[in-house]
Design a protein around this motif. Structure first.
Motif: not given
Length: 207
Positions: A38-43
């Motif tokens: 994924d482009l963004k990390k899981d918060p």
């Protein structure tokens, strides 16, 4: 792919892709899988989810009992998903079928099929390390997503202590381990990203 992120036909965005390759061995056919990060990390978990984008067990009706259809398929999947590298343990096929195909591609001015060993494969405890890497993401994080895949069923056959388990006996799991290790144990390039379209618009479900 450095300096780029990939957007699939259905709008999903990935920071990186990696290909896992299991060579045919011990009477079992090879296997190919492409994973997207994924482009963004899981918060909540501080890591990027990893998704199976596609996998293959044959090429134009030919099984992966022989390396040529395996490598031909790897070439096509690399083109479709912009896979920069296939990760696999060293094999005699690297010195025969892979070299032969790449020589042919060079004559035709085509792309090469690039294969290298995954991180930590030759450290002596690769299977234990890779299995723990997967279990952490499945059991505690839920950050792996397989969709309709042969991989979870293969992983489910592993005994808890891994007694008697060999990479060559589990091509789907082996290819998956190799690709995931490449994403897990290397660092994304932090340069400014540009969007690159890749892959067909197919659905990917969760594990």
């Amino acid at each position: 792919m450095a300096g780029a992120f990939l957007e699939a036909g259905d709008g999903r965005q990935f920071s990186r892709v990696a290909g896992g390759l299991a060579w045919p061995a011990r009477g079992k056919p090879g296997f190919l899988v492409v994973l997207g990060e994924d482009l963004k990390k899981d918060p909540d978990f501080g890591v990027r989810h990893v998704r199976r984008l596609t996998e293959a067990t044959e090429w134009q009706g030919e099984s992966f009992m022989h390396p040529e259809p395996l490598l031909r398929c790897a070439l096509e999947l690399a083109r479709l998903w912009l896979v920069p590298m296939w990760y696999a343990p060293q094999s005699v096929f690297e010195h025969t079928a892979l070299r032969e195909l790449n020589r042919e591609l060079e004559r035709e001015r085509g792309a090469r099929v690039r294969v290298t060993a995954p991180p930590h494969y030759y450290d002596g405890n690769a299977l234990t390390l890779y299995n723990a890497m997967v279990r952490k993401r499945v059991a505690t994080q839920k950050t792996l997503h397989f969709g309709e895949s042969l991989i979870p069923g293969d992983l489910a056959t592993f005994p808890p202590d891994l007694t008697g388990v060999a990479f060559d006996d589990h091509p789907p799991a082996a290819a998956f381990f190799c690709a995931l290790a490449a994403l897990e144990f290397t660092t994304p390039n932090p340069t400014t990203r540009r969007r690159v379209a890749a892959g067909p618009a197919d659905s990917v479900g969760g594990y």
